[in-house]
Scaffold this motif. Structure first.
Motif, PDB file in Angstrom:
ATOM      1  N   PRO A 129      -8.539  16.982 -23.653  1.00  0.00           N
ATOM      2  CA  PRO A 129      -7.685  16.022 -22.626  1.00  0.00           C
ATOM      3  C   PRO A 129      -8.381  14.940 -22.100  1.00  0.00           C
ATOM      4  O   PRO A 129      -8.072  13.977 -22.014  1.00  0.00           O
ATOM      5  CB  PRO A 129      -7.302  17.236 -21.740  1.00  0.00           C
ATOM      6  N   GLU A 130      -9.739  15.242 -21.778  1.00  0.00           N
ATOM      7  CA  GLU A 130     -10.555  14.314 -21.183  1.00  0.00           C
ATOM      8  C   GLU A 130     -10.836  13.002 -22.045  1.00  0.00           C
ATOM      9  O   GLU A 130     -10.834  11.837 -21.676  1.00  0.00           O
ATOM     10  CB  GLU A 130     -12.132  14.711 -20.664  1.00  0.00           C
ATOM     11  N   ILE A 131     -11.072  13.242 -23.557  1.00  0.00           N
ATOM     12  CA  ILE A 131     -11.085  12.344 -24.350  1.00  0.00           C
ATOM     13  C   ILE A 131      -9.651  11.531 -24.532  1.00  0.00           C
ATOM     14  O   ILE A 131      -9.545  10.293 -24.585  1.00  0.00           O
ATOM     15  CB  ILE A 131     -11.619  12.678 -25.744  1.00  0.00           C
ATOM     16  N   ARG A 132      -8.544  12.249 -24.710  1.00  0.00           N
ATOM     17  CA  ARG A 132      -7.344  11.552 -24.559  1.00  0.00           C
ATOM     18  C   ARG A 132      -7.101  10.809 -23.482  1.00  0.00           C
ATOM     19  O   ARG A 132      -6.439   9.591 -23.778  1.00  0.00           O
ATOM     20  CB  ARG A 132      -6.183  12.644 -24.849  1.00  0.00           C
ATOM     21  N   LYS A 133      -7.468  11.210 -22.506  1.00  0.00           N
ATOM     22  CA  LYS A 133      -7.308  10.326 -21.251  1.00  0.00           C
ATOM     23  C   LYS A 133      -8.219   9.219 -21.401  1.00  0.00           C
ATOM     24  O   LYS A 133      -7.685   7.916 -21.216  1.00  0.00           O
ATOM     25  CB  LYS A 133      -7.948  11.083 -20.121  1.00  0.00           C
ATOM     26  N   LEU A 134      -9.412   9.287 -21.711  1.00  0.00           N
ATOM     27  CA  LEU A 134     -10.525   8.213 -21.771  1.00  0.00           C
ATOM     28  C   LEU A 134      -9.841   7.287 -22.790  1.00  0.00           C
ATOM     29  O   LEU A 134     -10.113   5.959 -22.679  1.00  0.00           O
ATOM     30  CB  LEU A 134     -11.736   8.688 -22.343  1.00  0.00           C
ATOM     31  N   PHE A 154     -18.205   9.417 -24.195  1.00  0.00           N
ATOM     32  CA  PHE A 154     -17.409   9.881 -25.125  1.00  0.00           C
ATOM     33  C   PHE A 154     -18.249  10.907 -25.757  1.00  0.00           C
ATOM     34  O   PHE A 154     -17.654  11.928 -25.828  1.00  0.00           O
ATOM     35  CB  PHE A 154     -17.051   8.684 -26.070  1.00  0.00           C
ATOM     36  N   SER A 155     -19.405  10.501 -26.012  1.00  0.00           N
ATOM     37  CA  SER A 155     -20.281  11.464 -26.786  1.00  0.00           C
ATOM     38  C   SER A 155     -20.411  12.976 -25.901  1.00  0.00           C
ATOM     39  O   SER A 155     -20.357  13.749 -26.443  1.00  0.00           O
ATOM     40  CB  SER A 155     -21.660  10.885 -26.645  1.00  0.00           C
ATOM     41  N   GLU A 156     -20.428  12.795 -24.664  1.00  0.00           N
ATOM     42  CA  GLU A 156     -20.679  13.749 -23.764  1.00  0.00           C
ATOM     43  C   GLU A 156     -19.595  14.837 -24.139  1.00  0.00           C
ATOM     44  O   GLU A 156     -19.965  16.085 -24.075  1.00  0.00           O
ATOM     45  CB  GLU A 156     -20.877  13.604 -22.217  1.00  0.00           C
ATOM     46  N   HIS A 157     -18.295  14.086 -24.051  1.00  0.00           N
ATOM     47  CA  HIS A 157     -17.239  15.210 -24.355  1.00  0.00           C
ATOM     48  C   HIS A 157     -17.245  15.719 -25.784  1.00  0.00           C
ATOM     49  O   HIS A 157     -16.943  16.891 -26.037  1.00  0.00           O
ATOM     50  CB  HIS A 157     -15.954  14.533 -23.952  1.00  0.00           C
ATOM     51  N   ILE A 158     -17.669  15.012 -26.639  1.00  0.00           N
ATOM     52  CA  ILE A 158     -17.634  15.320 -28.206  1.00  0.00           C
ATOM     53  C   ILE A 158     -18.649  16.499 -28.388  1.00  0.00           C
ATOM     54  O   ILE A 158     -18.177  17.553 -28.672  1.00  0.00           O
ATOM     55  CB  ILE A 158     -18.127  14.320 -29.119  1.00  0.00           C
ATOM     56  N   TYR A 159     -19.762  16.312 -27.646  1.00  0.00           N
ATOM     57  CA  TYR A 159     -20.902  17.610 -27.742  1.00  0.00           C
ATOM     58  C   TYR A 159     -20.311  18.668 -26.929  1.00  0.00           C
ATOM     59  O   TYR A 159     -20.565  19.754 -27.575  1.00  0.00           O
ATOM     60  CB  TYR A 159     -22.158  17.053 -27.447  1.00  0.00           C
ATOM     61  N   LYS A 160     -19.777  18.566 -25.945  1.00  0.00           N
ATOM     62  CA  LYS A 160     -19.292  19.699 -24.960  1.00  0.00           C
ATOM     63  C   LYS A 160     -18.183  20.484 -25.937  1.00  0.00           C
ATOM     64  O   LYS A 160     -18.567  21.829 -25.884  1.00  0.00           O
ATOM     65  CB  LYS A 160     -18.692  19.213 -23.852  1.00  0.00           C
ATOM     66  N   ILE A 161     -17.470  19.931 -26.689  1.00  0.00           N
ATOM     67  CA  ILE A 161     -16.441  20.555 -27.289  1.00  0.00           C
ATOM     68  C   ILE A 161     -16.973  21.507 -28.452  1.00  0.00           C
ATOM     69  O   ILE A 161     -16.657  22.695 -28.925  1.00  0.00           O
ATOM     70  CB  ILE A 161     -15.261  19.811 -27.886  1.00  0.00           C
ATOM     71  N   TYR A 162     -17.979  20.531 -29.167  1.00  0.00           N
ATOM     72  CA  TYR A 162     -18.639  21.218 -30.143  1.00  0.00           C
ATOM     73  C   TYR A 162     -19.769  22.663 -29.860  1.00  0.00           C
ATOM     74  O   TYR A 162     -19.729  23.697 -30.399  1.00  0.00           O
ATOM     75  CB  TYR A 162     -19.543  20.473 -31.248  1.00  0.00           C
ATOM     76  N   GLU A 163     -20.017  22.221 -28.632  1.00  0.00           N
ATOM     77  CA  GLU A 163     -20.924  23.488 -28.037  1.00  0.00           C
ATOM     78  C   GLU A 163     -20.082  24.626 -27.804  1.00  0.00           C
ATOM     79  O   GLU A 163     -20.416  25.780 -27.964  1.00  0.00           O
ATOM     80  CB  GLU A 163     -21.674  22.849 -26.850  1.00  0.00           C
ATOM     81  N   LEU A 165      -4.726   7.779 -24.956  1.00  0.00           N
ATOM     82  CA  LEU A 165      -3.981   8.331 -26.099  1.00  0.00           C
ATOM     83  C   LEU A 165      -2.576   8.875 -25.802  1.00  0.00           C
ATOM     84  O   LEU A 165      -2.633   9.679 -25.180  1.00  0.00           O
ATOM     85  CB  LEU A 165      -4.753   9.170 -27.220  1.00  0.00           C
ATOM     86  N   PRO A 166      -1.454   8.500 -26.292  1.00  0.00           N
ATOM     87  CA  PRO A 166      -0.245   8.862 -25.946  1.00  0.00           C
ATOM     88  C   PRO A 166      -0.217  10.247 -26.555  1.00  0.00           C
ATOM     89  O   PRO A 166      -0.550  10.592 -27.453  1.00  0.00           O
ATOM     90  CB  PRO A 166       0.706   7.950 -26.498  1.00  0.00           C
ATOM     91  N   GLU A 167       0.667  11.219 -25.951  1.00  0.00           N
ATOM     92  CA  GLU A 167       0.668  12.495 -26.364  1.00  0.00           C
ATOM     93  C   GLU A 167       1.144  12.790 -27.671  1.00  0.00           C
ATOM     94  O   GLU A 167       1.010  13.569 -28.165  1.00  0.00           O
ATOM     95  CB  GLU A 167       1.748  13.099 -25.203  1.00  0.00           C
ATOM     96  N   ASP A 168       2.177  11.793 -28.048  1.00  0.00           N
ATOM     97  CA  ASP A 168       2.935  11.896 -29.324  1.00  0.00           C
ATOM     98  C   ASP A 168       1.833  11.412 -30.666  1.00  0.00           C
ATOM     99  O   ASP A 168       2.284  11.175 -31.557  1.00  0.00           O
ATOM    100  CB  ASP A 168       4.193  11.150 -29.504  1.00  0.00           C
ATOM    101  N   ARG A 169       0.591  11.025 -30.282  1.00  0.00           N
ATOM    102  CA  ARG A 169      -0.229  10.398 -31.420  1.00  0.00           C
ATOM    103  C   ARG A 169      -1.473  11.246 -31.394  1.00  0.00           C
ATOM    104  O   ARG A 169      -1.984  11.876 -30.649  1.00  0.00           O
ATOM    105  CB  ARG A 169      -0.654   8.837 -31.024  1.00  0.00           C
ATOM    106  N   GLU A 170      -2.203  11.113 -32.867  1.00  0.00           N
ATOM    107  CA  GLU A 170      -3.354  11.709 -33.015  1.00  0.00           C
ATOM    108  C   GLU A 170      -4.340  10.798 -33.698  1.00  0.00           C
ATOM    109  O   GLU A 170      -3.869   9.709 -34.252  1.00  0.00           O
ATOM    110  CB  GLU A 170      -3.141  13.143 -33.763  1.00  0.00           C
ATOM    111  N   ILE A 171      -5.478  11.015 -33.385  1.00  0.00           N
ATOM    112  CA  ILE A 171      -6.486  10.141 -34.225  1.00  0.00           C
ATOM    113  C   ILE A 171      -6.843  10.935 -35.496  1.00  0.00           C
ATOM    114  O   ILE A 171      -7.080  12.205 -35.642  1.00  0.00           O
ATOM    115  CB  ILE A 171      -7.847  10.036 -33.278  1.00  0.00           C
ATOM    116  N   TYR A 172      -6.794  10.233 -36.901  1.00  0.00           N
ATOM    117  CA  TYR A 172      -6.686  10.802 -37.809  1.00  0.00           C
ATOM    118  C   TYR A 172      -8.126  10.214 -38.748  1.00  0.00           C
ATOM    119  O   TYR A 172      -8.471  10.972 -39.734  1.00  0.00           O
ATOM    120  CB  TYR A 172      -5.527  10.496 -38.762  1.00  0.00           C
TER     121      TYR A 172
END
Ligand SMILES: Cc1cc2nc3c(=O)[nH]c(=O)nc-3n(C[C@H](O)[C@H](O)[C@H](O)COP(=O)(O)O)c2cc1C
Length: 296
Positions: A254-259, A140-149, A262-269
């Motif tokens: 998308p990779e985090i959503r998959k991990l 999860f961390s890997e994906h998060i850092y990648k997006i911020y990078e 998370l259904p398409e109609d939802r978001e993490i808030y």
């Protein structure tokens, strides 16, 4: 009908109608007897909050979808105001954790409290995802850092900057430039050096709160639920910290959503990192409001 009233038991006291947030219950007089009925014009407004069921002295109301065994008898809390104030005043955001897993029974206690949070529109749509497996947290961390990078690189490009600003709006854009990214620059640097993980903070568990995108109060529901979780965590000896860097990344990648599945109609808030505090706070600063006053 969503709300059913046993007319043989109803005394027409009207308490249910008085507290119904959507005013769907009405008192009528039938054969000189007062009765409560469901307003035919407003029955569809029912939020299924269960207040009418919970308050009815004669237990004569049923709401479709609310099972009677799900109603818990109310006891005196036994909590004194000083105890609550003490709990609130001792809470701190915990950002350094012991390398020690949180037993899942504690996580369940925390989720139970989160579950009891009030929700706008009495919706029951908030969901919670917990990641407490180190290898998943690490992926999860890997994906998060990648997006911020990537974001840091893109913000250096005027065209990309223009589109980012248009996508997230002026307010979030300013906060990104002035608050988030200056610190993020170092977080990425330290993460790549293997020095520290300042986003997930090497937490043994991460709790994510999600809601349907079109839920009118979805983000507020998640925040309130997260705060309930935070308070219970404190009671069971677990430190927590809100984390605003994680939700947008979860929603975008998308990779985090998959991990997360998370259904398409939802978001993490909302998200909170949690774990046993590495350090002990000996004192707390006074917290202050900008103001408190009455209008007399
Ligand atoms: C809505 C909200 C969002 C927050 N987001 C973050 C965050 O992204 N990262 C973080 O380290 N702390 C975050 N915090 C924690 C605040 O920084 C913290 O509450 C504040 O510094 C006061 O410290 P205390 O919680 O120890 O009293 C957040 C707090 C709130 C209420």
């Amino acid at each position: 009908m969503i709300v059913n009233i046993d007319q043989n038991l109803c005394t027409g006291c009207g308490i249910c109608g008085d507290i119904c947030p959507r005013h769907i219950l009405e008192i009528i007089t039938r054969n000189d007897e007062k009765k409560v009925i469901v307003s035919p014009e407003r029955s569809h407004l029912c939020l299924k909050c269960g207040h009418c069921v919970a308050v009815c002295p004669g237990s004569c109301i049923k709401v479709v979808g609310l099972k009677s065994e799900e109603f818990i008898p109310i006891k005196e809390s036994g909590i004194h105001s000083d105890q609550l104030l003490s709990l609130l005043s001792q809470r701190r955001s915990i950002r350094r954790y012991k390398d020690k897993p949180i037993p899942r029974d504690k996580i369940h206690q925390i989720v139970k409290a989160a579950h009891m949070a009030p929700t706008g529109t009495a919706s029951k749509s908030t969901g919670i995802i917990v990641i407490d497996k180190p290898q998943i947290l690490s992926a999860f961390s890997e994906h998060i850092y990648k997006i911020y990078e990537d974001l840091e690189k893109n913000l250096k490009n005027p065209i990309a900057r223009f589109f980012i600003k248009r996508q997230i709006g002026k307010k979030k854009y300013r906060s990104l430039l002035d608050f988030v990214m200056p610190g993020m620059h170092w977080y990425i640097h330290w993460y790549k050096q293997g020095k520290s993980n300042e986003i997930l903070r090497d937490c043994p568990a991460l709790m994510l709160f999600h809601s349907p995108i079109f839920e009118p109060m979805g983000s507020e529901n998640c925040l309130v639920s997260a705060f309930h979780a935070i308070m219970m965590a404190q009671v069971v000896g677990i430190g927590t910290c809100f984390n605003d860097l994680i939700p947008p990344a979860c929603n975008m990648v998308p990779e985090i959503r998959k991990l997360l599945d998370l259904p398409e109609d939802r978001e993490i808030y909302s998200s909170i990192t949690m774990g046993y505090s590495k350090y002990r706070f000996n004192q707390n600063p006074q917290r202050r409001l900008a103001e408190f006053r009455y209008i007399d």
